[in-house]
Design a protein around this motif. Structure first.
Motif, PDB file in Angstrom:
ATOM      1  N   GLU A  76      -1.429  -4.774  -0.499  1.00  0.00           N
ATOM      2  CA  GLU A  76      -0.426  -5.243   0.446  1.00  0.00           C
ATOM      3  C   GLU A  76       0.892  -4.476   0.370  1.00  0.00           C
ATOM      4  O   GLU A  76       1.575  -4.322   1.391  1.00  0.00           O
ATOM      5  CB  GLU A  76      -0.169  -6.733   0.226  1.00  0.00           C
ATOM      6  CG  GLU A  76      -1.390  -7.612   0.495  1.00  0.00           C
ATOM      7  CD  GLU A  76      -1.115  -9.084   0.250  1.00  0.00           C
ATOM      8  OE1 GLU A  76       0.002  -9.419  -0.196  1.00  0.00           O
ATOM      9  OE2 GLU A  76      -2.033  -9.906   0.497  1.00  0.00           O
ATOM     10  N   ASN A  77       1.231  -3.985  -0.824  1.00  0.00           N
ATOM     11  CA  ASN A  77       2.562  -3.409  -1.012  1.00  0.00           C
ATOM     12  C   ASN A  77       2.577  -1.909  -1.272  1.00  0.00           C
ATOM     13  O   ASN A  77       3.650  -1.320  -1.383  1.00  0.00           O
ATOM     14  CB  ASN A  77       3.285  -4.122  -2.151  1.00  0.00           C
ATOM     15  CG  ASN A  77       3.406  -5.621  -1.911  1.00  0.00           C
ATOM     16  OD1 ASN A  77       2.763  -6.420  -2.600  1.00  0.00           O
ATOM     17  ND2 ASN A  77       4.185  -6.015  -0.933  1.00  0.00           N
ATOM     18  N   VAL A  78       1.395  -1.307  -1.393  1.00  0.00           N
ATOM     19  CA  VAL A  78       1.308   0.144  -1.546  1.00  0.00           C
ATOM     20  C   VAL A  78       0.484   0.740  -0.409  1.00  0.00           C
ATOM     21  O   VAL A  78       0.990   1.504   0.408  1.00  0.00           O
ATOM     22  CB  VAL A  78       0.711   0.528  -2.920  1.00  0.00           C
ATOM     23  CG1 VAL A  78       0.519   2.047  -3.010  1.00  0.00           C
ATOM     24  CG2 VAL A  78       1.612   0.054  -4.045  1.00  0.00           C
ATOM     25  N   ALA A  79      -0.797   0.374  -0.339  1.00  0.00           N
ATOM     26  CA  ALA A  79      -1.691   0.987   0.648  1.00  0.00           C
ATOM     27  C   ALA A  79      -1.267   0.690   2.080  1.00  0.00           C
ATOM     28  O   ALA A  79      -1.451   1.530   2.973  1.00  0.00           O
ATOM     29  CB  ALA A  79      -3.129   0.507   0.427  1.00  0.00           C
ATOM     30  N   GLN A  80      -0.704  -0.491   2.332  1.00  0.00           N
ATOM     31  CA  GLN A  80      -0.355  -0.875   3.703  1.00  0.00           C
ATOM     32  C   GLN A  80       1.153  -0.896   3.953  1.00  0.00           C
ATOM     33  O   GLN A  80       1.590  -1.353   5.008  1.00  0.00           O
ATOM     34  CB  GLN A  80      -0.954  -2.244   4.028  1.00  0.00           C
ATOM     35  CG  GLN A  80      -2.474  -2.263   3.985  1.00  0.00           C
ATOM     36  CD  GLN A  80      -3.058  -3.547   4.528  1.00  0.00           C
ATOM     37  OE1 GLN A  80      -3.290  -3.699   5.721  1.00  0.00           O
ATOM     38  NE2 GLN A  80      -3.302  -4.495   3.628  1.00  0.00           N
TER      39      GLN A  80
ATOM     40  N   ILE B   3       5.819   3.592   1.790  1.00  0.00           N
ATOM     41  CA  ILE B   3       5.169   4.193   0.626  1.00  0.00           C
ATOM     42  C   ILE B   3       3.973   5.035   1.041  1.00  0.00           C
ATOM     43  O   ILE B   3       3.746   6.127   0.525  1.00  0.00           O
ATOM     44  CB  ILE B   3       4.738   3.094  -0.375  1.00  0.00           C
ATOM     45  CG1 ILE B   3       5.980   2.424  -0.968  1.00  0.00           C
ATOM     46  CG2 ILE B   3       3.862   3.674  -1.483  1.00  0.00           C
ATOM     47  CD1 ILE B   3       5.667   1.303  -1.931  1.00  0.00           C
ATOM     48  N   THR B   4       3.194   4.528   1.994  1.00  0.00           N
ATOM     49  CA  THR B   4       1.998   5.240   2.457  1.00  0.00           C
ATOM     50  C   THR B   4       2.061   5.378   3.974  1.00  0.00           C
ATOM     51  O   THR B   4       1.450   4.590   4.710  1.00  0.00           O
ATOM     52  CB  THR B   4       0.708   4.499   2.035  1.00  0.00           C
ATOM     53  OG1 THR B   4       0.810   4.096   0.658  1.00  0.00           O
ATOM     54  CG2 THR B   4      -0.514   5.369   2.224  1.00  0.00           C
ATOM     55  N   PRO B   5       2.809   6.362   4.486  1.00  0.00           N
ATOM     56  CA  PRO B   5       2.965   6.508   5.942  1.00  0.00           C
ATOM     57  C   PRO B   5       1.648   6.695   6.682  1.00  0.00           C
ATOM     58  O   PRO B   5       1.525   6.292   7.844  1.00  0.00           O
ATOM     59  CB  PRO B   5       3.852   7.761   6.071  1.00  0.00           C
ATOM     60  CG  PRO B   5       4.555   7.870   4.759  1.00  0.00           C
ATOM     61  CD  PRO B   5       3.596   7.354   3.746  1.00  0.00           C
ATOM     62  N   SER B   6       0.659   7.289   6.009  1.00  0.00           N
ATOM     63  CA  SER B   6      -0.631   7.533   6.661  1.00  0.00           C
ATOM     64  C   SER B   6      -1.507   6.299   6.726  1.00  0.00           C
ATOM     65  O   SER B   6      -2.569   6.318   7.350  1.00  0.00           O
ATOM     66  CB  SER B   6      -1.376   8.652   5.927  1.00  0.00           C
ATOM     67  OG  SER B   6      -1.589   8.305   4.569  1.00  0.00           O
ATOM     68  N   GLY B   7      -1.076   5.218   6.086  1.00  0.00           N
ATOM     69  CA  GLY B   7      -1.850   3.987   6.118  1.00  0.00           C
ATOM     70  C   GLY B   7      -2.898   3.934   5.021  1.00  0.00           C
ATOM     71  O   GLY B   7      -2.955   4.798   4.145  1.00  0.00           O
TER      72      GLY B   7
END
Length: 636
Positions: free
Chosen positions: A138-142, A146-150
């Motif tokens: 929830e807080n890194v991958a999405q 932090i992760t503009p590419s998703g």
């Protein structure tokens, strides 16, 4: 539930009662003064109990410092590979078993229920729970900052994003509407996607959990531009270069980055114990000294490493064996090499020069280059004839090996090579006999290297003579490794030399995605790989029937229902590579020297040296290695 799930669950169940655990001598002082809790409170409720006898190994004693050598400060990341604590990991026979996880339930190869070990803790003592998976999801991958590419590619199946649920503190469910057969093997990689993070540590760098004032102060101190940059700088699970970040690995980084000597100390909360109740790892410390690559063999010969293979190549065997015979306190083991090729040349089909690019994309040109390689001469000169001559394909240890693929266009035949080049229309030559490109420039074929392996430069020196017979001038350009990679990725490199595929021993169940243009790491088509990785936002769309056929076959493998179909798809993909000569493999299966201290025990006499699968030493579980003098025995 699948057969794999049943296997995993069976292997996850201890076959004996929990032994009485013994306090670790290294941490006695900290336990005594109350800095650390006693061992019984540091282990999970259900630790992983290692059956050393079943593995043909002996029980060890705790203590000692393992010395090893690296060639770059970035090599600290190897401790994550060598330590090889994974949610699920490979055994020595390359079957998967739970490791950090207590068990895994698999339903229809699309629903994966991960069962954590209650009581398991990070290296700083904080609980390791489902909240650490939630934080990653929830807080890194999405998180778009932090992760503009998703979310990462592996979270999508047929374009549909997977779902992650957290029923309780020790259960995490990953689910997709269709099968995702590569999910568990991904988690076992040398560089896996870490689908969990130490939430209690990283929240202090996340805007959702930290007051703006405190976050701005931390941003300024770290000299970065944003909170997301700060978060990413502190979140180094794979790089392993942040001593403050808690880990689940057997050893914890205890040294500030940037020093030439890195020290790693045992994790007091590590989850594995032997059947006597002794917590692993047996070895207390690992000391990694960073040195010049060309000095690795000399330093190993001088007894400055207890365990060393990285930076050693076949030509080093003679000096190592001589040092051993002259009384050196080490042994030189010869392991099999798992790379698909010792030396492979990758013509860059995405090279920026349009005239050269058209030539490189003509399969006749690549076949001509391959016919111009005198593999037998290189084998005799560099490997005493002990390597296997041929192109890049699955090795003989793989059930997918096909001799026809190995020998396709691999015969040394200047006549065939010249005929192919003439057929293309490259008939005009300079006064010196060098063929001309269609625009009249002399055909100077520039091969860039990382400048780290003498055998590569020696092979190219031989190759320059044989390619000269074809009217092609080979120009070798040594570069720094990172510069080389960046030039390849940007299309600025005409050709590069590297090892073959990391995994040269695939089975039908191995994902074949690395055979298709899905990743920029394959130097023959970096921009096609970028296109796939970025979902079309970067790079270039693959061109040509064969690359797109590889993509289609890889996708079919993802939906295959049985191993027979997976094997058929693999064989077609390997055949395409052999016919298209995307990489000009030269030699394979030369022995890999492994230097081992005579005091180091439980090291396999024979093994496979491969980054994938197995993480080099990782699959051999160096947390089970220990030191003992020749006249010492450990009570079994």
């Amino acid at each position: 539930m699948s057969r794999l799930a049943a296997l995993l669950l069976c292997l996850a169940t201890p076959v004996w009662a929990m032994p009485t655990v013994q306090e670790t001598a290294f941490w006695v002082a900290e336990v005594t003064d109350g800095t650390l809790p006693p061992i019984a409170e540091r282990l999970p409720d259900v630790p992983l109990i290692v059956d050393l006898v079943a593995k043909g190994r002996s029980y060890g004693r705790q203590g000692g410092t393992l010395r090893t050598l690296g060639t770059r400060s970035k090599d600290v990341r190897l401790m994550s590979a060598y330590g090889y604590a994974r949610l699920v990991g490979y055994r020595a026979d390359y079957t998967l078993i739970p490791d950090i996880l207590r068990a895994v339930d698999v339903a229809e190869n699309r629903r994966f229920t991960l069962h954590l070990r209650p009581g398991h803790r990070w290296s700083d003592g904080a609980p390791f729970t489902a909240e650490d998976f939630r934080y990653w999801w929830e807080n890194v991958a999405q998180d778009p900052d932090i992760t503009p590419s998703g979310p990462p590619d592996f979270m999508y199946v047929d374009g549909v994003l997977g779902r992650v649920d957290f029923p309780d503190a020790h259960t995490v469910i990953f689910e997709w509407p269709a099968a995702n057969p590569n999910f568990l093997p991904l988690l076992a990689q040398a560089s896996p996607p870490f689908i969990y993070r130490p939430a209690h540590y990283l929240k202090q760098f996340h805007q959702e959990f930290t007051a703006p004032g405190a976050l701005q102060a931390a941003i300024a101190k770290a000299r970065v531009k944003s909170w997301a940059a700060l978060h990413n700088k502190r979140d180094n699970m794979a790089k392993f270069d942040n001593p403050e970040q808690p880990t689940l690995q057997p050893w914890v980084n205890a040294t500030a980055p940037g020093t030439s000597r890195q020290m790693f100390v045992r994790n007091p909360y590590y989850h594995r114990v032997d059947a006597r109740g002794v917590q692993l790892p047996y070895i207390d410390r690992v000391e990694m000294t960073i040195t010049t690559g060309g000095l690795i063999a000399a330093k190993a010969n001088a007894g400055e490493a207890d365990l060393q293979a990285r930076g050693l190549d076949f030509p080093d065997i003679s000096i190592l064996k001589k040092g051993e015979a002259d009384g050196g306190d080490y042994r030189t083991l010869l392991w099999e090499n798992g790379a698909a090729s010792q030396i492979a040349i990758y013509p860059n089909l995405n090279f920026a020069d349009p005239v050269w690019r058209e030539v490189l994309r003509d399969v006749r040109f690549r076949r001509a280059l391959s016919h111009g390689v005198d593999r037998h001469m290189i084998n005799r000169a560099l490997y005493f004839g002990l390597a296997k001559e041929g192109g890049m394909t699955a090795l003989s240890q793989s059930p997918l090996h096909d001799p026809e693929n190995l020998h396709a266009y691999a015969e040394y035949s200047p006549a065939k090579a010249n005929a192919l080049l003439d057929e293309i229309g490259l008939t005009a030559r300079t006064q010196a006999g060098i063929r001309k490109l269609p625009d009249g420039r002399p055909m100077e074929f520039v091969v860039e290297t990382a400048g780290e392996r003498q055998e590569v430069e020696n092979a190219l020196a031989i190759l320059s003579d044989t390619w000269r017979e074809l009217g092609i001038k080979l120009v070798m350009r040594p570069l720094d490794r990172d510069i080389l990679r960046n030039r390849v990725y940007a299309g600025l490199s005409m050709a590069a030399v590297w090892f073959g595929w990391d995994n040269g021993v695939p089975t039908a169940r191995t994902s074949p995605m690395y055979l298709a243009p899905t990743n920029q790491e394959f130097f023959a088509w970096p921009m096609w790989g970028q296109y796939y990785q970025s979902k079309g936002e970067l790079g270039e769309k693959p061109q040509g029937a064969a690359p797109n056929r590889l993509l289609a076959l890889a996708e079919r493998w993802n939906h295959a229902k049985d191993d027979a179909m997976r094997a058929r798809l693999w064989r077609e993909m390997l055949r395409i590579h052999a016919q298209q000569v995307y990489a000009i493999g030269i030699l394979s299966e030369a022995p890999q020297p492994v230097v081992v201290s005579k005091r180091l025990r439980n090291v396999p006499e024979q093994g496979l040296w491969a980054y994938e699968p197995g993480a080099h030493f990782g699959v051999h579980r160096i947390d089970e290695f220990y030191f003992a003098d020749p006249d010492q025995e450990v009570a079994q």
